[in-house]
Design a protein around this motif. Structure first.
Motif, short mmCIF file in Angstrom:
data_model
loop_
_atom_site.label_atom_id
_atom_site.label_comp_id
_atom_site.label_asym_id
_atom_site.label_seq_id
_atom_site.Cartn_x
_atom_site.Cartn_y
_atom_site.Cartn_z
N UNK A 1 78.65 56.11 0.16
CA UNK A 1 79.53 56.80 1.08
C UNK A 1 80.84 57.22 0.42
N UNK A 2 81.45 56.34 -0.36
CA UNK A 2 82.79 56.60 -0.91
C UNK A 2 82.80 57.05 -2.37
N UNK A 3 81.65 57.01 -3.01
CA UNK A 3 81.61 57.33 -4.44
C UNK A 3 82.07 58.74 -4.76
N UNK A 4 81.69 59.70 -3.91
CA UNK A 4 82.10 61.08 -4.17
C UNK A 4 83.62 61.23 -4.09
N UNK A 5 84.25 60.47 -3.19
CA UNK A 5 85.71 60.55 -3.07
C UNK A 5 86.37 59.99 -4.33
N UNK A 6 85.86 58.88 -4.86
CA UNK A 6 86.42 58.32 -6.09
C UNK A 6 86.29 59.32 -7.24
N UNK A 7 85.15 60.00 -7.31
CA UNK A 7 84.98 61.01 -8.36
C UNK A 7 85.93 62.18 -8.14
N UNK A 8 86.14 62.56 -6.88
CA UNK A 8 87.03 63.66 -6.54
C UNK A 8 88.46 63.38 -6.99
N UNK A 9 89.01 62.21 -6.63
CA UNK A 9 90.40 61.95 -6.99
C UNK A 9 90.55 61.73 -8.49
N UNK A 10 89.53 61.17 -9.14
CA UNK A 10 89.62 61.00 -10.60
C UNK A 10 89.65 62.37 -11.28
N UNK A 11 88.79 63.26 -10.84
CA UNK A 11 88.69 64.57 -11.49
C UNK A 11 89.90 65.45 -11.19
#
Length: 428
Positions: free
Chosen positions: A332-342
């Protein structure tokens, strides 16, 4: 000059040059007990790190820059080829020289060294402590990191000398050296070190101990390991006779090997016999052994901003914080972590227009305005790591009180006060 180092020579002017590199917080005097014997055969060159031992306080924020300053100093003196022995940060400089300028090195000794010194978090936290409290807390705790308990108790004069040596170091240069160690990581490059190498470590070193030494030996093609019994981190000070004997034996042998061939880019390496034992006068012989080589980490050539983002995110927020955030991510939250990192860290925080101190000021103000107290807490920690002092953070919050409102600033002061107290109080 800013791009050179403070140095001294001992020994015959026509002898081959042997360089001795110091550890963080020390001066060239840490090698005093080795010089009389080494100077019989070599022109011994010792140097001080910037801001150490009364040297000019021109900070260097990377091991590469330290190596470049050393080479500039040697170039000015006409020294082209040399042997090198360095302790801890001094060892990192030697490894950097072996990787970048192998044609200059006849041989190498790495003492109390590691391909990566602890974690970046540990060294940046030490920088926060020094920035907030000065060097006294670090100085008072140095003997327990550098010496065995028995030695420190039996040698109070040397223990006090160690404390005073740290106290007289320039704080800004000490912090910059911590940053250099935080960024140092040559684990994937060890196989490219082609000079004959002795890896020397104290058996009781709790800072960079035998495990780190074995990693170096496993990765460097022509390396031997010597473990000195009854010694901790500053093994040249605690066991001077053993270290002197090992250095004499290593450099006397290694100097006979062929030099680096600049026409082919290769160096002829004579592999030592398996499991050699190096003797030490009047004490148990240090053990020499070779461990299996670790597999190098995979390298990628991607230019994805995620790669830059995860690096910046770790440098600013710390490995522990980022590891927790990534570990808690799920489908559920993995895409958000990738988004803020990128995008937040790779695209915005990595832009060149503002330095990290300025970005921290802007971020703190925005978080106060939005009432985001959880993020304010870890960005207060990040601000300290990025070089803001508690006084500067207070000024940012006072400024925010005028434009964001007193209630918001009141809550922010409570959060920041707690974080600053936790981060700047030296550990007992």
């Amino acid at each position: 000059m800013i791009n050179t180092l403070q140095y001294r020579f001992d020994g015959p002017e026509d002898a081959p040059v042997l360089i001795l590199g110091p550890s963080l917080g020390t001066t060239w005097h840490m090698w005093d007990r080795q010089v009389p014997e080494l100077a019989k055969q070599w022109r011994v060159f010792r140097f001080d790190l910037p801001g150490h031992g009364g040297a000019p306080a021109h900070p260097t924020g990377s091991v590469t820059e330290l190596a470049e300053r050393l080479l500039a100093t040697l170039d000015g003196l006409g020294v082209q080829r040399f042997g090198y022995a360095g302790c801890a940060l001094g060892g990192a400089v030697g490894a950097e020289l072996a990787l970048r300028r192998p044609e200059r090195l006849a041989s190498l000794t790495l003492i109390a060294a590691s391909p990566r010194f602890g974690t970046a978090d540990e060294f940046r936290q030490r920088g926060v402590i020094v920035r907030s409290n000065g060097l006294d807390p670090i100085a008072r705790s140095s003997p327990e990191r550098w010496f065995t308990t028995g030695f420190a108790a039996a040698q109070p004069a040397i223990t006090e000398w160690a404390v005073q040596m740290v106290r007289t170091t320039d704080p800004g240069c000490y912090i910059a050296a911590c940053e250099a160690l935080a960024a140092f990581d040559i684990r994937a490059d060890l196989g490219r070190i082609g000079v004959p190498t002795l890896v020397l470590v104290g058996s009781d070193d709790q800072v960079t101990g035998p495990a780190e030494a074995r990693t170096l030996v496993a990765g460097i093609p022509d390396a031997r390991l010597a473990v000195v019994p009854g010694a901790s981190h500053l093994v040249p000070v605690e066991q001077p006779a053993a270290v002197t004997d090992l250095l004499v034996r290593h450099f006397s042998t290694a100097w006979q090997q062929p030099a680096y061939d600049s026409s082919t880019g290769q160096m002829s390496v004579v592999v030592p016999q398996a499991s050699p034992v190096l003797s030490v006068p009047q004490q148990t012989a240090p053990v020499a052994e070779i461990a299996p080589a670790p597999q190098p980490e995979a390298l990628t050539g991607r230019a994805d901003p995620y790669d830059a983002g995860i690096k910046v995110r770790r440098e600013v927020l710390g490995d522990a914080h980022v590891d927790r955030a990534l570990a808690q991510a799920d489908e559920f939250s993995g895409d958000f972590q990738e988004f803020i990192t990128r995008y937040a860290w790779g695209e915005i925080w990595d832009r060149p227009g503002l330095d990290r101190r300025s970005r921290s000021c802007v971020t703190l103000t925005a978080l106060v305005a939005g009432g985001h107290l959880d993020e304010l807490a870890f960005h207060t920690r990040a601000a300290l790591r990025n070089g803001l002092t508690p006084v500067e953070i207070k000024e940012v919050l006072l400024q925010a009180a005028v434009y964001c409102g007193v209630p918001a600033a009141n809550s922010a002061f409570k959060v920041a006060q707690q974080v600053i107290r936790e981060e700047t109080t030296p550990q007992e």
